[in-house]
Structures are given as structure tokens and as C-alpha cells.
Design an enzyme around this catalytic site. Structure first.
Site, PDB file in Angstrom:
ATOM      1  N   SER A 197       0.871  -1.178   0.000  1.00  0.00           N
ATOM      2  CA  SER A 197       0.000   0.000   0.000  1.00  0.00           C
ATOM      3  C   SER A 197       0.901   1.219   0.000  1.00  0.00           C
ATOM      4  CB  SER A 197      -0.859   0.000   1.274  1.00  0.00           C
ATOM      5  OG  SER A 197      -1.482   1.251   1.472  1.00  0.00           O
ATOM      6  N   TYR A 223      -2.163  -0.467  10.897  1.00  0.00           N
ATOM      7  CA  TYR A 223      -2.153  -0.887   9.493  1.00  0.00           C
ATOM      8  C   TYR A 223      -0.853  -0.469   8.811  1.00  0.00           C
ATOM      9  CZ  TYR A 223      -3.543  -1.270   4.587  1.00  0.00           C
ATOM     10  OH  TYR A 223      -3.591  -1.588   3.248  1.00  0.00           O
TER      11      TYR A 223
END
Length: 280
Positions: A138, A151
Site C-alpha cells: 500500500s 495498518y
């Protein structure tokens, strides 16, 4: 490509689903895995619409026995593995004071240790074929973002792990790449897994900041810069197809600009200035 075998995790929706269909369309024997095969209806429908043939199997990246069974099953049935695409993962929104250390551990378990577990099981077979180890990370694996501490920590860990592994794996003929998507349309709203108003009310002193962050992020995920899953999956296919793929592959110009801010930010002030504006 007809003799190549690729295994992709987390294919029930989103990038994983799109990558599985694209890989099958390219002629590869594609093993599309997901934690719960009962959730494979969208995957089957997409494959049928594209005329793509998939081998759909169960694989829970947080369960070592499931990982071993899936990899061993692929080798037993096909005799080889040419690529592993680590895509399985889960979003998470929260901040340290308002969650437990166990919450953070759970995020790490699926987003980091699941990648490590599956990669370890696949590596001997990738060595045998001179294969590809590809992990969907990501832009949050490069740029730390408000209310994404756990995260981003998991994605930072993935990128550090793979960046360190890549030169070692290359000595045995295995190519390692990470794919860095930015916003993918609808995923944030669908995957954060909580009621926004309830979360803001429960956030205490962080309520106003959380509301500002969510408003900005929802807008980002519905803006013109948000990609479709198929557009993001094209970067996975680049990692599979390129003769010498880059280690780090962003899925869009926006993602390249965004991660570039961090990679050129020696003292951290540019990132802090940028993300600080998201919570005010």
C-alpha cells in the site's frame, strides 16, 4: 504462459479478484485462494464473464496448517509454482490510546505475519522455477497515515521485510516485488468495519480529528484519483510479466507522487506537514 502456475491470496474481492481473473486470462494456471470459499461467488461470476478458468481453493494466511496444505496441494496437482501473489489483508482504522495491544497484534497477524508465513512456504518452490514473489502492499507501507498506526506498521514491516529479502532471494533466481496501490474505489468505505458516527462518538479527545480524517479519506476514495480494482491489478500483472520488474511498483501516477513525497523527505517534515492537515 500455459505452463506457469500462480497462486494468489485474498481473491474474494477487490485487487485480488481482479488480479486472479487477469492472470487466468493471460494463460497462467491460476490458483485463486480465499479464507472462506463460501464467499467465492463474486470471483466465479467475474471469471465466467471474462472467460477465465480459475482453480479456487481455501487458504487462510493466519493459519499455518492452511498455508501448508494449500501450497502442498498446488505442488501435488501441478508439480510447480511460478509465482506467489500475497494479496490477503485487512484494513484497520484506530489510534493507540483507544485500542488494545491485542488489536494491533491482530492487524500485524493478517497483514504481516500472514505474508511471511505464505512466502516462507512458497520460496523453495519459487527457487525451483526461478519464480516471482509479489506482495500487494500500500502507499501506507511508505507513508504513515493518521488513524492507521497499526495498518501502516504492518505494511511498513512488509516493505522492510521484502526489501531486505529481495537481494538474498535474487541470488537463487527469485524476483521479489511489492505493489503499492493508493485509493481503490469503494474499498475504504466497505472495509473499515465500523459505524462512523459511533466511532467518532467513542473516540473521546480524538473525535474531531477522526471525523476530519474520515471525511478526507472518504472523499479521496470516491475521487477521480481512486482506481478500480482492475486498474490496480494491472501493476500485479506488470510484476508477473516484466522481464526484470522493479522492486517497488506503484499502481498510478498519484501513488508515485504520494510515495515520492516520503522517499525524498529526509527529515520527515514534508510528510508531517501533509498528513497533519488531514486531521484538522
Amino acid at each position: 504462459m500455459s505452463s506457469q502456475v500462480v497462486l494468489i491470496t485474498g481473491t474474494s474481492s477487490g485487487i485480488g479478484l481482479a488480479a486472479a481473473v487477469a492472470a487466468a486470462q493471460s494463460g497462467r494456471r491460476t490458483v485463486a485462494t480465499l479464507r472462506d470459499p463460501a464467499r467465492a461467488d463474486a470471483l466465479r461470476k467475474a471469471a465466467d464473464a471474462a472467460g477465465a478458468e480459475l482453480d479456487i481453493r481455501r487458504l487462510d494466511v493466519t493459519d499455518p496448517a492452511s498455508v501448508t496444505a494449500a501450497i502442498d496441494g498446488v505442488i501435488a496437482d501441478y508439480g510447480r509454482l511460478d509465482a506467489l501473489v500475497n494479496n490477503a489483508g485487512a484494513g484497520h482504522v484506530g489510534t493507540l490510546e483507544n485500542e488494545t495491544v491485542e488489536d494491533v497484534r491482530r492487524v500485524m497477524e493478517v497483514n504481516f505475519f500472514g505474508v511471511v508465513q505464505t512466502s516462507k512456504a512458497a520460496l523453495p518452490h519459487l527457487r525451483a522455477t526461478g519464480g516471482r514473489l509479489i506482495t500487494v502492499s500500500s502507499v501506507g507501507g511508505v507513508v504513515g497515515q493518521p488513524f492507521n498506526e497499526a495498518y501502516c506498521a504492518a505494511k511498513f514491516a512488509v516493505e522492510g521485510f521484502m526489501e531486505s529479502l529481495a537481494p538474498v532471494a535474487a541470488t537463487t533466481g527469485v524476483t521479489v516485488s511489492v505493489v503499492e496501490p493508493g485509493a481503490v474505489a469503494t474499498e475504504f468505505v466497505n472495509n473499515i468495519g465500523f459505524d462512523i458516527e459511533q466511532a467518532v462518538a467513542a473516540a473521546g479527545p480524538y473525535g474531531d480529528a477522526l471525523r476530519a480524517y474520515i471525511a478526507r479519506t472518504v472523499e479521496q476514495f470516491s475521487s477521480s484519483s481512486a482506481q478500480t480494482p482492475a486498474e490496480a491489478a494491472a501493476a500485479v500483472m506488470l510484476a508477473l510479466d516484466a522481464e526484470q520488474p522493479a522492486f517497488r511498483i506503484q499502481t498510478s501516477d498519484w501513488a508515485r507522487t504520494f510515495t515520492g513525497t516520503k522517499l525524498a523527505d529526509v527529515d520527515g517534515s514534508a510528510v508531517q506537514g501533509m498528513t497533519g492537515g488531514w486531521v484538522r
